[in-house]
Write an enzyme that holds these catalytic residues in place. Structure first.
Site, PDB file in Angstrom:
ATOM      1  CG  HIS A 251      -0.134   0.169   2.532  1.00 52.89           C
ATOM      2  ND1 HIS A 251       0.500  -0.888   3.152  1.00 52.89           N
ATOM      3  CD2 HIS A 251       0.135   1.258   3.306  1.00 52.89           C
ATOM      4  CE1 HIS A 251       1.105  -0.476   4.252  1.00 52.89           C
ATOM      5  NE2 HIS A 251       0.909   0.835   4.363  1.00 52.89           N
ATOM      6  CG  ASP A 253       1.762   5.040   4.777  1.00 53.12           C
ATOM      7  OD1 ASP A 253       1.160   3.953   4.679  1.00 53.12           O
ATOM      8  OD2 ASP A 253       2.825   5.166   5.418  1.00 53.12           O
ATOM      9  CG  HIS A 308       5.093   1.020   2.719  1.00 53.55           C
ATOM     10  ND1 HIS A 308       4.502   2.132   2.163  1.00 53.55           N
ATOM     11  CD2 HIS A 308       4.569   0.918   3.966  1.00 53.55           C
ATOM     12  CE1 HIS A 308       3.672   2.682   3.025  1.00 53.55           C
ATOM     13  NE2 HIS A 308       3.681   1.958   4.134  1.00 53.55           N
ATOM     14  NE  ARG A 318       8.876  -5.200  11.479  1.00 54.42           N
ATOM     15  CZ  ARG A 318       8.260  -4.131  11.002  1.00 54.42           C
ATOM     16  NH1 ARG A 318       6.934  -4.093  10.954  1.00 54.42           N
ATOM     17  NH2 ARG A 318       8.939  -3.096  10.572  1.00 54.42           N
TER      18      ARG A 318
HETATM   19  C1  LIG Z   1      -4.806   8.577   9.096  1.00 47.72           C
HETATM   20  C2  LIG Z   1      -4.891   7.341   8.673  1.00 47.72           C
HETATM   21  C3  LIG Z   1      -3.898   6.681   7.779  1.00 47.72           C
HETATM   22  C4  LIG Z   1      -4.425   5.270   7.652  1.00 47.72           C
HETATM   23  C5  LIG Z   1      -5.903   5.480   7.766  1.00 47.72           C
HETATM   24  C6  LIG Z   1      -5.982   6.394   8.998  1.00 47.72           C
HETATM   25  O1  LIG Z   1      -7.231   7.014   9.134  1.00 47.72           O
HETATM   26  C7  LIG Z   1      -5.660   5.595  10.260  1.00 47.72           C
HETATM   27  C8  LIG Z   1      -4.984   4.272   9.945  1.00 47.72           C
HETATM   28  C9  LIG Z   1      -3.944   4.398   8.844  1.00 47.72           C
HETATM   29  C10 LIG Z   1      -3.580   3.047   8.215  1.00 47.72           C
HETATM   30  C11 LIG Z   1      -2.542   2.236   9.009  1.00 47.72           C
HETATM   31  C12 LIG Z   1      -2.222   0.919   8.262  1.00 47.72           C
HETATM   32  C13 LIG Z   1      -1.986   1.141   6.762  1.00 47.72           C
HETATM   33  C14 LIG Z   1      -3.082   2.062   6.183  1.00 47.72           C
HETATM   34  C15 LIG Z   1      -2.983   2.149   4.655  1.00 47.72           C
HETATM   35  C16 LIG Z   1      -4.420   1.567   6.706  1.00 47.72           C
HETATM   36  O2  LIG Z   1      -5.118   0.722   6.215  1.00 47.72           O
HETATM   37  O3  LIG Z   1      -4.719   2.225   7.894  1.00 47.72           O
HETATM   38  C17 LIG Z   1      -3.033   3.416   6.854  1.00 47.72           C
HETATM   39  C18 LIG Z   1      -4.020   4.493   6.383  1.00 47.72           C
HETATM   40  C19 LIG Z   1      -3.532   5.357   5.223  1.00 47.72           C
HETATM   41  O4  LIG Z   1      -2.407   5.896   5.211  1.00 47.72           O
HETATM   42  O5  LIG Z   1      -4.314   5.470   4.286  1.00 47.72           O
HETATM   43  O1  LIG Z   2       4.996  -2.050  10.295  1.00 51.85           O
HETATM   44  C1  LIG Z   2       5.626  -1.381   9.497  1.00 51.85           C
HETATM   45  O2  LIG Z   2       6.846  -1.367   9.441  1.00 51.85           O
HETATM   46  C2  LIG Z   2       4.896  -0.513   8.495  1.00 51.85           C
HETATM   47  C3  LIG Z   2       3.500  -0.165   8.920  1.00 51.85           C
HETATM   48  C4  LIG Z   2       2.786   0.614   7.866  1.00 51.85           C
HETATM   49  O3  LIG Z   2       3.114   0.564   6.712  1.00 51.85           O
HETATM   50  C5  LIG Z   2       1.629   1.439   8.245  1.00 51.85           C
HETATM   51  O4  LIG Z   2       1.219   1.430   9.426  1.00 51.85           O
HETATM   52  O5  LIG Z   2       1.112   2.129   7.349  1.00 51.85           O
HETATM   53 FE   LIG Z   3       2.135   2.147   5.556  1.00 50.49          FE
END
Ligand SMILES: C=C1C[C@]23C[C@@]1(O)CC[C@H]2[C@@]12CCC[C@@](C)(C(=O)O1)[C@H]2[C@@H]3C(=O)O
Ligand SMILES: O=C(O)CCC(=O)C(=O)O
Ligand SMILES: [Fe+2]
Length: 369
Positions: A251, A253, A308, A318
């Site tokens: 994915h 961010d 990533h 982890r």
């Molecule tokens: C601010 C945010 C980024 C995130 C979605 C969220 O509202 C809170 C969780 C975040 C996270 C963490 C894991 C990977 C990710 C892609 C997900 O599914 O939830 C990220 C979100 C993001 O960056 O889109």
């Molecule tokens: O666990 C990690 O190293 C990455 C986590 C991550 O990609 C995320 O929270 O968006």
């Molecule tokens: Fe991420």
């Protein structure tokens, strides 16, 4: 143990869940599966038999085993934030990698260790306890599978806990008489992350040489007071067959910047065009910074948004802590006016997040001009 018997065990554990747990709310299919994978009972089965059908991914699609060998030229740069040429170092890393480690970042190791051990304390609670804070359908905070889960047919070897602002409501559920310390540590860490992210954003904007009024306005709205961030605690339990499962699926961010602490266990990988998946091993005392979609848009595509993933580990549990930094939901983001020929249209942060939640990786192409 044969395949059929394993299927039966999964069936048994589903019925065990349904009959022995008073599920009052209607849970989505993914939540039911998440519930299933998170029970100590099923974890036990997974460890004993090394097979959980729902969690296996097809290896051709993701090629988990294949990644490039590490050498000096192919590793994510480490940047000393007190270096005199820090603007150029950060800018180049953003352009070439979209990711870098920072050292001399001003966040004390004792605070990072505190957050790490509080996260471990949370994830070591029983499933029943953790489910008290299960993220509500459509909600943003609490315990659960990653938000991107609905886009993938197989479950991830991962559990998460999201904090936006104060964690007090959820912490009270978990530790009714002893919730304050958890909340204090998370509050202090979020404040530190916010100001570090702001400091790094200013370096980046300096590199992009943004002097115009619009950018100044944008900088003030993303200031440490105006911005909204999220803290994500990630847990990847030991996995009996790591080559056949994924910790966190590939994915990017969504927000401007992510600052990640990844304790001492390998697992994070980034995708490099022409190279493939490249591990990003933890660097002691360093934090990982990566560019998110919004900064990719603001830089008019000059900085790549980093694709990533996390691969699970056979022997080590982890933990990682990610802080997502972005402008307030109503602010408008678009290519900085200094950069010619905008490749993306401008839109509100809220609109982009909504596009991402519906279309995931296709969101960026949908706003291309
Ligand atoms: C601010 C945010 C980024 C995130 C979605 C969220 O509202 C809170 C969780 C975040 C996270 C963490 C894991 C990977 C990710 C892609 C997900 O599914 O939830 C990220 C979100 C993001 O960056 O889109
Ligand atoms: O666990 C990690 O190293 C990455 C986590 C991550 O990609 C995320 O929270 O968006
Ligand atoms: Fe991420």
């Amino acid at each position: 143990m044969g395949l059929a018997e394993n299927y039966n065990m999964i069936k048994v554990s589903i019925s065990w869940q349904l009959f022995h747990k008073p599920i009052k709310t209607i849970l989505s299919i993914s939540n039911i599966l998440f519930l299933l994978i998170s029970t100590p009972f099923t974890n036990y089965l997974i460890h004993i038999h090394g097979l959980i059908i729902v969690n296996y991914l097809d290896s051709e699609k993701y090629a988990y085993l294949k990644h490039a060998p590490i050498n000096e030229e192919s590793s994510v740069p480490i940047i000393d934030l007190s270096a005199p040429n820090v603007v150029a170092l950060v800018g180049n890393a953003c352009q070439v990698w979209g990711m870098f480690h920072v050292i001399n970042h001003g966040v004390s190791s004792s605070l990072v260790d505190d957050v790490d051990s509080r996260a471990r304390q949370l994830f070591s609670l029983s499933t029943q306890q953790k489910l008290k804070t299960l993220r509500a359908p459509g909600g943003a905070t609490g315990y659960g599978a990653a938000r991107i889960s609905p886009f993938f047919s197989k479950l991830m070897w991962h559990e998460g806990f999201t904090i936006i602002g104060s964690a007090v409501e959820h912490a009270k559920e978990l530790w009714p008489h002893d919730y304050e310390e958890f909340c204090n540590v998370m509050d202090i860490y979020q404040k530190k992350m916010k100001s570090l992210a702001y400091q790094i954003l200013l370096l980046i904007l300096k590199f992009l040489d943004t002097t115009q009024e619009k950018e100044e306005k944008m900088i003030s709205t993303t200031s440490i007071y105006g911005s909204e961030g999220a803290l994500q605690l990630n847990s990847y339990p030991c996995c009996p067959d790591p080559n056949r499962a994924i910790g966190l699926a590939p994915h990017t961010d969504s927000l401007l910047l992510t600052i990640l602490h990844q304790s001492e266990t390998n697992g994070l990988q980034i995708h490099r065009n022409g190279v493939g998946w490249l591990p990003v091993p933890p660097v002691s005392g360093a934090l990982v910074v990566n560019i998110g979609d919004l900064l990719h848009i603001m830089s008019n595509g000059r900085f790549p948004t980093v694709y990533h993933r996390v691969v699970p580990n056979q022997n080590k549990h982890r933990i990682s802590i990610a802080y997502f930094y972005g402008p307030p939901a109503d602010s408008i983001v678009g290519p900085l006016s200094k950069l010619p020929f905008p490749r993306y249209r401008s839109l509100t942060v809220k609109e982009y997040i909504s596009l991402k939640s519906k279309h995931l990786e296709r969101a960026l192409s949908l706003i291309k001009i």
